[in-house]
Motif scaffolding. Structure first.
Motif, PDB file in Angstrom:
ATOM      1  N   THR A  31       0.767  -1.121  -0.046  1.00  0.00           N
ATOM      2  CA  THR A  31      -0.160  -0.034   0.015  1.00  0.00           C
ATOM      3  C   THR A  31       1.054   1.269  -0.068  1.00  0.00           C
ATOM      4  O   THR A  31       1.865   1.462   0.786  1.00  0.00           O
ATOM      5  N   LYS A  32       0.659   2.047  -0.992  1.00  0.00           N
ATOM      6  CA  LYS A  32       1.402   3.421  -0.825  1.00  0.00           C
ATOM      7  C   LYS A  32       0.492   4.575  -0.632  1.00  0.00           C
ATOM      8  O   LYS A  32       0.895   5.551   0.237  1.00  0.00           O
ATOM      9  N   ILE A  33      -0.896   4.568  -0.922  1.00  0.00           N
ATOM     10  CA  ILE A  33      -1.851   5.767  -0.578  1.00  0.00           C
ATOM     11  C   ILE A  33      -2.948   5.036   0.159  1.00  0.00           C
ATOM     12  O   ILE A  33      -3.466   4.365  -0.360  1.00  0.00           O
ATOM     13  N   MET A  34      -3.403   5.773   1.166  1.00  0.00           N
ATOM     14  CA  MET A  34      -4.565   5.620   1.709  1.00  0.00           C
ATOM     15  C   MET A  34      -5.722   6.514   1.581  1.00  0.00           C
ATOM     16  O   MET A  34      -5.241   7.668   1.768  1.00  0.00           O
ATOM     17  N   SER A  52       0.007   9.768   1.889  1.00  0.00           N
ATOM     18  CA  SER A  52       0.754   8.561   1.551  1.00  0.00           C
ATOM     19  C   SER A  52       1.094   8.040   2.840  1.00  0.00           C
ATOM     20  O   SER A  52       1.632   8.624   3.803  1.00  0.00           O
ATOM     21  N   TRP A  53       1.446   6.690   2.615  1.00  0.00           N
ATOM     22  CA  TRP A  53       1.480   5.716   3.879  1.00  0.00           C
ATOM     23  C   TRP A  53       3.044   5.989   4.420  1.00  0.00           C
ATOM     24  O   TRP A  53       3.136   5.826   5.542  1.00  0.00           O
ATOM     25  N   SER A  54       3.956   6.330   3.454  1.00  0.00           N
ATOM     26  CA  SER A  54       5.215   6.473   3.658  1.00  0.00           C
ATOM     27  C   SER A  54       5.660   7.872   4.249  1.00  0.00           C
ATOM     28  O   SER A  54       6.322   7.879   5.310  1.00  0.00           O
ATOM     29  N   ASP A  55       5.278   8.684   3.607  1.00  0.00           N
ATOM     30  CA  ASP A  55       5.741  10.222   4.248  1.00  0.00           C
ATOM     31  C   ASP A  55       4.703  10.950   4.898  1.00  0.00           C
ATOM     32  O   ASP A  55       4.998  12.103   5.210  1.00  0.00           O
ATOM     33  N   GLY A  56       3.573  10.599   4.914  1.00  0.00           N
ATOM     34  CA  GLY A  56       2.299  11.124   5.324  1.00  0.00           C
ATOM     35  C   GLY A  56       1.994  12.513   4.650  1.00  0.00           C
ATOM     36  O   GLY A  56       0.944  13.280   5.223  1.00  0.00           O
ATOM     37  N   LYS A  72      -2.787   9.246  10.010  1.00  0.00           N
ATOM     38  CA  LYS A  72      -2.471   7.783  10.061  1.00  0.00           C
ATOM     39  C   LYS A  72      -1.556   7.314  11.406  1.00  0.00           C
ATOM     40  O   LYS A  72      -1.046   8.145  11.870  1.00  0.00           O
ATOM     41  N   ASP A  73      -1.795   6.286  11.511  1.00  0.00           N
ATOM     42  CA  ASP A  73      -0.990   5.469  12.356  1.00  0.00           C
ATOM     43  C   ASP A  73      -0.468   4.258  11.930  1.00  0.00           C
ATOM     44  O   ASP A  73      -1.218   3.213  11.780  1.00  0.00           O
ATOM     45  N   ASN A  74       1.019   4.236  11.625  1.00  0.00           N
ATOM     46  CA  ASN A  74       1.403   3.174  10.801  1.00  0.00           C
ATOM     47  C   ASN A  74       1.362   2.047  11.819  1.00  0.00           C
ATOM     48  O   ASN A  74       1.369   1.001  11.272  1.00  0.00           O
ATOM     49  N   ALA A  75       1.855   2.096  13.078  1.00  0.00           N
ATOM     50  CA  ALA A  75       1.793   1.035  13.967  1.00  0.00           C
ATOM     51  C   ALA A  75       0.773   0.302  14.136  1.00  0.00           C
ATOM     52  O   ALA A  75       0.920  -1.042  14.376  1.00  0.00           O
ATOM     53  N   LYS A  76      -0.463   1.069  13.872  1.00  0.00           N
ATOM     54  CA  LYS A  76      -1.560   0.074  14.110  1.00  0.00           C
ATOM     55  C   LYS A  76      -2.278   0.002  12.693  1.00  0.00           C
ATOM     56  O   LYS A  76      -3.331  -0.464  12.600  1.00  0.00           O
ATOM     57  N   SER A 101      -0.576   3.140  -6.137  1.00  0.00           N
ATOM     58  CA  SER A 101      -0.043   4.128  -6.849  1.00  0.00           C
ATOM     59  C   SER A 101       0.962   4.785  -6.189  1.00  0.00           C
ATOM     60  O   SER A 101       0.837   5.162  -4.825  1.00  0.00           O
ATOM     61  N   ARG A 102       2.044   5.152  -6.790  1.00  0.00           N
ATOM     62  CA  ARG A 102       3.216   5.842  -6.335  1.00  0.00           C
ATOM     63  C   ARG A 102       2.924   7.497  -6.287  1.00  0.00           C
ATOM     64  O   ARG A 102       3.824   8.125  -5.817  1.00  0.00           O
ATOM     65  N   PHE A 103       1.942   7.903  -7.016  1.00  0.00           N
ATOM     66  CA  PHE A 103       1.725   9.130  -7.303  1.00  0.00           C
ATOM     67  C   PHE A 103       0.244   9.618  -6.465  1.00  0.00           C
ATOM     68  O   PHE A 103      -0.367   8.556  -6.399  1.00  0.00           O
ATOM     69  N   GLN A 104       0.175  10.884  -6.119  1.00  0.00           N
ATOM     70  CA  GLN A 104      -1.006  11.235  -5.667  1.00  0.00           C
ATOM     71  C   GLN A 104      -2.070  10.962  -6.712  1.00  0.00           C
ATOM     72  O   GLN A 104      -2.116  11.550  -7.698  1.00  0.00           O
ATOM     73  N   THR A 105      -3.175  10.386  -6.283  1.00  0.00           N
ATOM     74  CA  THR A 105      -4.414  10.003  -7.273  1.00  0.00           C
ATOM     75  C   THR A 105      -5.716  10.170  -6.357  1.00  0.00           C
ATOM     76  O   THR A 105      -5.651   9.953  -5.262  1.00  0.00           O
ATOM     77  N   ARG A 106      -6.314  10.671  -7.049  1.00  0.00           N
ATOM     78  CA  ARG A 106      -7.928  10.938  -6.583  1.00  0.00           C
ATOM     79  C   ARG A 106      -8.937   9.998  -7.573  1.00  0.00           C
ATOM     80  O   ARG A 106     -10.269   9.976  -7.261  1.00  0.00           O
ATOM     81  N   ASP A 107      -8.395   9.150  -8.391  1.00  0.00           N
ATOM     82  CA  ASP A 107      -9.244   8.477  -9.290  1.00  0.00           C
ATOM     83  C   ASP A 107      -9.323   6.939  -8.458  1.00  0.00           C
ATOM     84  O   ASP A 107      -8.467   6.305  -7.945  1.00  0.00           O
TER      85      ASP A 107
END
Length: 124
Positions: A31-34, A52-56, A72-76, A101-107
């Motif tokens: 997962t890259k984006i939530m 973004s899951w990695s850098d917020g 987000k709370d990555n630990a949980k 997706s590695r890019f910001q997406t709204r699709d």
């Protein structure tokens, strides 16, 4: 596959606040984006916010920018949507979704995993 479970929906008065939660399980490593989407009665599902899951890094639909905050709370393995100053037009079923997706997406088509949705009703 990623499994997503939303919680926190309910009935709130205009001007009130509500926080939605989404817990992810399964193959979350990909997962890259939530994101959060919503679908109001008689309308198409629309993008609300994502993180973004990695850098917020976060991004929002213009209609919710300001009153809504995604975090987000990555630990949980959890994502939240804090909704303030709610309006009647915010009434909808809110869905949590995960994207590779590695890019910001709204699709919506970029989001391969979806929760079952949680109802938010804002009454006047």
């Amino acid at each position: 596959q990623v499994q997503l479970v939303e919680s926190g929906g309910g009935l709130v008065q205009v001007g009130g606040s509500l926080t939605l939660s989404c817990t992810a399980s399964g193959r979350t490593v990909s997962t890259k984006i939530m994101g959060w989407f919503r679908q109001a009665p008689g309308k198409e599902r629309e993008f609300v916010a994502a993180i973004s899951w990695s850098d917020g890094k976060t991004y929002y639909a213009d209609s919710v920018k300001g009153p809504f905050t995604i975090s987000k709370d990555n630990a949980k393995n959890r994502v939240y949507l804090q909704m303030n100053s709610l309006k009647a037009e915010d009434t909808a079923v809110y869905y949590c979704a995960a994207s590779r997706s590695r890019f910001q997406t709204r699709d919506q088509t970029d989001f391969g995993s979806w929760g079952q949705g949680t109802q938010v009703t804002v009454s006047s």
